[in-house]
Design a protein around this motif. Sequence first.
Motif, short mmCIF file in Angstrom:
data_model
loop_
_atom_site.label_atom_id
_atom_site.label_comp_id
_atom_site.label_asym_id
_atom_site.label_seq_id
_atom_site.Cartn_x
_atom_site.Cartn_y
_atom_site.Cartn_z
N THR A 1 -2.04 -0.33 -9.59
CA THR A 1 -2.08 0.13 -10.97
C THR A 1 -3.50 0.31 -11.45
O THR A 1 -4.37 -0.50 -11.16
CB THR A 1 -1.36 -0.89 -11.89
OG1 THR A 1 -0.06 -1.14 -11.37
CG2 THR A 1 -1.23 -0.35 -13.30
N LEU A 2 -3.70 1.37 -12.21
CA LEU A 2 -4.98 1.65 -12.85
C LEU A 2 -4.75 1.91 -14.33
O LEU A 2 -3.82 2.62 -14.69
CB LEU A 2 -5.65 2.87 -12.21
CG LEU A 2 -7.05 3.26 -12.73
CD1 LEU A 2 -8.06 2.20 -12.32
CD2 LEU A 2 -7.45 4.62 -12.18
N MET A 3 -5.57 1.30 -15.20
CA MET A 3 -5.44 1.51 -16.64
C MET A 3 -6.28 2.71 -17.08
O MET A 3 -7.40 2.88 -16.63
CB MET A 3 -5.88 0.26 -17.41
CG MET A 3 -5.10 -0.99 -17.11
SD MET A 3 -3.34 -0.88 -17.55
CE MET A 3 -3.46 -0.78 -19.34
N ALA B 1 0.82 -1.21 0.00
CA ALA B 1 0.00 0.00 0.00
C ALA B 1 0.85 1.26 0.00
O ALA B 1 0.42 2.31 -0.49
CB ALA B 1 -0.93 -0.01 1.21
N GLU B 2 2.06 1.17 0.55
CA GLU B 2 2.89 2.37 0.62
C GLU B 2 3.57 2.70 -0.69
O GLU B 2 4.16 3.77 -0.85
CB GLU B 2 3.94 2.23 1.73
CG GLU B 2 4.96 1.11 1.51
CD GLU B 2 4.48 -0.22 2.08
OE1 GLU B 2 5.31 -1.14 2.19
OE2 GLU B 2 3.29 -0.30 2.42
N GLU B 3 3.55 1.77 -1.65
CA GLU B 3 4.17 2.03 -2.95
C GLU B 3 3.37 3.10 -3.71
O GLU B 3 2.15 3.13 -3.66
CB GLU B 3 4.24 0.76 -3.79
CG GLU B 3 5.16 -0.31 -3.22
CD GLU B 3 6.62 0.04 -3.43
OE1 GLU B 3 6.89 1.10 -4.01
OE2 GLU B 3 7.47 -0.75 -3.01
N ALA B 4 4.06 3.95 -4.42
CA ALA B 4 3.39 4.99 -5.19
C ALA B 4 2.54 4.35 -6.29
O ALA B 4 3.02 3.48 -7.02
CB ALA B 4 4.42 5.93 -5.81
N PRO B 5 1.27 4.73 -6.41
CA PRO B 5 0.42 4.13 -7.45
C PRO B 5 0.86 4.54 -8.85
O PRO B 5 1.57 5.54 -9.04
CB PRO B 5 -0.97 4.67 -7.12
CG PRO B 5 -0.72 5.94 -6.38
CD PRO B 5 0.56 5.73 -5.61
N ALA B 6 0.43 3.78 -9.83
CA ALA B 6 0.78 4.05 -11.22
C ALA B 6 -0.47 4.05 -12.08
O ALA B 6 -1.39 3.25 -11.86
CB ALA B 6 1.76 3.00 -11.74
#
Length: 286
Positions: free
Chosen positions: A282-284, A211-216
């Motif tokens: 990740t979100l497309m 959860a702490e990873e930056a989203p992409a």
Amino acid sequence: DACTAVLVDGPVAGDRRVARTIAEQPGGVVVVDVSAQPLSTLTDVSEGLQAAWLVVSSLKGWRQRRTALERALGEVEQQPPHAGVLACFRQARRAVRGARLLRGVLDRYSPHRIHANDLTAGLSLALARPSGTPTRIYDAHELELHRHRKVGWLRLLIEHGLEQRAVRAATEVRTVCRPIAERLSALDPGCECRVHPNDRGDHQVLEPAAAEEAPALVYVGRGARGRRLELLSGSRSQLGFRVHVWLLRPQDCAHLPHANWHFSDSVDYESELFELVRTRRTLMWC
């Protein structure tokens, strides 16, 4: 021998869906590329008249169709009445030329199946009227109207009328996912749309990203037409996520502000994309 005619509006290289379609055909394949003969500045008179007639006739029944489109698309931005009409005319011209190319293939090879990819190719299929071909497939990929929600009602009505021609000329209509198939069927009640996903391979199970990873946010496509990628022009701190873009036809997108993007024009993106999905939320972007 029995063969399949595959009608496209652009090079097959880099289009994995079309390449897979060609590979799956049981017999010989004849590829008809509508874009292989560029439109000249001086329009052939008969070609131009046919294209103009297609554009005008596509507005038939516009009042009832606008009501259906409002339910399907929701709010549409107001644009000048002429916005997008020239683009529709150019598309109609390409379709007229594609129909001529397809008739030559029909006369020479008598294919048992025609597979038309995207709207221009589907319209060429409708104009060629290959009544002797038992299987006529229109692969819409996605809903053409979704690409142009921001260009005003006139272009939407024209493109909807053109797509109705492609749908009704086909014995089978395909698209990439169930929601688009349902929307396409709702806009044309006589259409029974089948779902053929882009990815039919085995799916690997991914561990949830930390959860702490930056989203992409990810976009992969041959071009950026109608994708509103300009909304992603902010910095990572402004947006709250990193934008990753793979453009397979980058010459169409030189105007886009991609200074803060992780940007690539390589068609061999799968391993890098898989690693991104494995390690990031990740979100497309579609």
